[in-house]
Design a protein around this motif. Structure first.
Motif, PDB file in Angstrom:
ATOM      1  N   ARG A 193      10.994   9.133 -23.805  1.00 20.54           N
ATOM      2  CA  ARG A 193      11.091   7.696 -24.069  1.00 20.54           C
ATOM      3  C   ARG A 193      11.606   7.423 -25.478  1.00 20.54           C
ATOM      4  O   ARG A 193      12.440   6.534 -25.687  1.00 20.54           O
ATOM      5  CB  ARG A 193       9.729   7.049 -23.877  1.00 20.54           C
ATOM      6  N   GLN A 194      11.150   8.177 -26.448  1.00 16.24           N
ATOM      7  CA  GLN A 194      11.592   7.976 -27.817  1.00 16.24           C
ATOM      8  C   GLN A 194      13.068   8.328 -27.965  1.00 16.24           C
ATOM      9  O   GLN A 194      13.831   7.589 -28.602  1.00 16.24           O
ATOM     10  CB  GLN A 194      10.751   8.826 -28.767  1.00 16.24           C
ATOM     11  N   ALA A 195      13.487   9.455 -27.362  1.00 14.01           N
ATOM     12  CA  ALA A 195      14.895   9.832 -27.429  1.00 14.01           C
ATOM     13  C   ALA A 195      15.772   8.823 -26.693  1.00 14.01           C
ATOM     14  O   ALA A 195      16.866   8.468 -27.162  1.00 14.01           O
ATOM     15  CB  ALA A 195      15.083  11.228 -26.844  1.00 14.01           C
ATOM     16  N   GLY A 196      15.314   8.348 -25.531  1.00 10.57           N
ATOM     17  CA  GLY A 196      16.085   7.360 -24.782  1.00 10.57           C
ATOM     18  C   GLY A 196      16.225   6.055 -25.537  1.00 10.57           C
ATOM     19  O   GLY A 196      17.288   5.420 -25.510  1.00 10.57           O
ATOM     20  N   GLU A 197      15.177   5.661 -26.237  1.00 15.81           N
ATOM     21  CA  GLU A 197      15.240   4.428 -27.022  1.00 15.81           C
ATOM     22  C   GLU A 197      16.260   4.550 -28.149  1.00 15.81           C
ATOM     23  O   GLU A 197      17.001   3.608 -28.443  1.00 15.81           O
ATOM     24  CB  GLU A 197      13.848   4.129 -27.593  1.00 15.81           C
ATOM     25  N   ARG A 198      16.327   5.709 -28.774  1.00 21.40           N
ATOM     26  CA  ARG A 198      17.286   5.903 -29.854  1.00 21.40           C
ATOM     27  C   ARG A 198      18.723   5.988 -29.340  1.00 21.40           C
ATOM     28  O   ARG A 198      19.652   5.514 -29.996  1.00 21.40           O
ATOM     29  CB  ARG A 198      16.949   7.176 -30.626  1.00 21.40           C
ATOM     30  N   LEU A 199      18.916   6.600 -28.169  1.00 22.52           N
ATOM     31  CA  LEU A 199      20.270   6.790 -27.658  1.00 22.52           C
ATOM     32  C   LEU A 199      20.804   5.561 -26.924  1.00 22.52           C
ATOM     33  O   LEU A 199      21.972   5.192 -27.095  1.00 22.52           O
ATOM     34  CB  LEU A 199      20.294   7.997 -26.713  1.00 22.52           C
TER      35      LEU A 199
END
Length: 360
Positions: A193-199
């Protein structure tokens, strides 16, 4: 010369880092290329059983419970896959031996004309004459079956065995990946979720939800519907006296995971009934089989897959068939999920006129 002018700009520093990162990621993927399918399979299975996993976690809390629960679910998945597979392989091995004996007997004594040949409404004389010339005599049967020998069947069986061994290794890594995915579910989900939010920005949550719903809908639409088709056809095979109905029903269920794939098994069942002289039985198998496939593939399957993600049947079919052609069996699940995400992004773009993946 100004000292600030000698300092590299932010873009000059950023691009070498991006290139280096891409090279490192590409090298890592190249190293793990033989195990990527196992990892993706682990993700697909974890998504499929996650509702059951969470319900059991509520009854069995604690870190030790998480580990034991992940182990139990992994072993359960292994049994669900391996038990039918081992039974099917054992039955198929017996069938290969019987077929080898039948081929040797046919080459020695010929193949007598079946009873149904005399009841063919058109072309009965021509078919009877062709059978007498090419199959009824030992010489004719040997000429027609020259490429099929018991040794060839054993060789093919050994090749199949080596292929099964390779897939068994991949399946073992799939189970290993599944165990860690279940054990560390919360940590992995938070990181994704954190990586998806950044990307991808705010749209990442909806994209992930769409992909998960599509995978679960595809599993229901392919596996459950395929098992249903195989069960119905097994009953029909038993009632009509098709040889080896259980094995044929199992193969029908496997073939039915691909839309319209079970029709090939209906042809085999009809051919077996024709060999026994049951023309009416062959017609009933084909008619009932096509009716089952028509209902399952035109009504039940699109409702389960498309209903979960609002995906039109055309894109469901493209995702399934295109994914299977590109990635094999794994593509049956990855393809519809990819199409569902793309259709969702297209609808967002058309409705709002804004890039759904834009970072706000």
């Amino acid at each position: 010369m100004n000292a600030q002018d000698s300092q590299p700009t932010a873009s000059q520093v950023r691009w070498p880092r991006i290139v280096g990162l891409c090279l490192l990621i590409g090298f890592g993927l190249w190293i793990a290329r033989d195990f990527m399918a196992a990892l993706v399979w682990g993700v697909v299975i974890a998504i499929a059983i996650d509702p059951l996993h969470m319900r059991l976690r509520e009854r069995w809390p604690g870190v030790a419970g998480h580990v034991l629960l992940a182990l139990m679910l992994t072993l359960g998945v292994a049994l669900v896959v391996l038990v039918p597979l081992v039974l099917g392989i054992a039955q198929a091995a017996m069938e290969v031996r019987e077929v080898s004996i039948w081929i040797d007997a046919a080459k020695t004594n010929g193949i007598p004309p079946p009873l149904w040949l005399a009841r063919v409404p058109y072309g009965e004389a021509a078919l009877t004459q062709w059978w007498a010339q090419h199959l009824a005599t030992p010489e004719g049967a040997a000429a027609q079956l020259h490429s099929l020998t018991g040794g060839d069947l054993i060789t093919h069986t050994r090749l199949i065995g080596s292929s099964v061994l390779h897939r068994a290794v991949i399946f073992a890594f799939t189970l290993l990946a599944l165990f860690f995915l279940l054990r560390d579910r919360d940590t992995i989900l938070a990181q994704v979720r954190q990586a998806g939010e950044r990307l991808l920005g705010p749209a990442s949550e909806r994209i992930g939800s769409q992909a998960v719903q599509s995978v679960r809908g595809t599993i229901d639409g392919l596996i459950l519907v395929g098992m249903g088709e195989g069960l119905v056809m097994t009953v029909i095979y038993l009632l009509l006296g098709v040889p080896h109905p259980l094995l044929l029903g199992m193969l029908t269920a496997v073939a039915a995971t691909i839309p319209f794939g079970a029709a090939f098994m209906f042809l085999i069942a009809a051919a077996l009934l024709l060999g026994l002289g049951s023309v009416s039985g062959a017609i009933i198998v084909m008619a009932s089989g096509l009716a089952v496939v028509g209902i399952a593939d035109h009504f039940v399957r699109p409702a389960l897959i498309g209903g979960a993600t609002r995906l039109p049947f055309l894109w469901v079919l493209i995702g399934i068939l295109g994914g299977a052609e590109t990635l094999g069996v794994l593509g049956l699940f990855v393809g519809p999920a990819t199409m569902a995400v793309l259709v969702m992004l297209w609808r967002d773009y058309v409705d709002t006129g804004v890039n759904a993946c834009s970072i706000s």
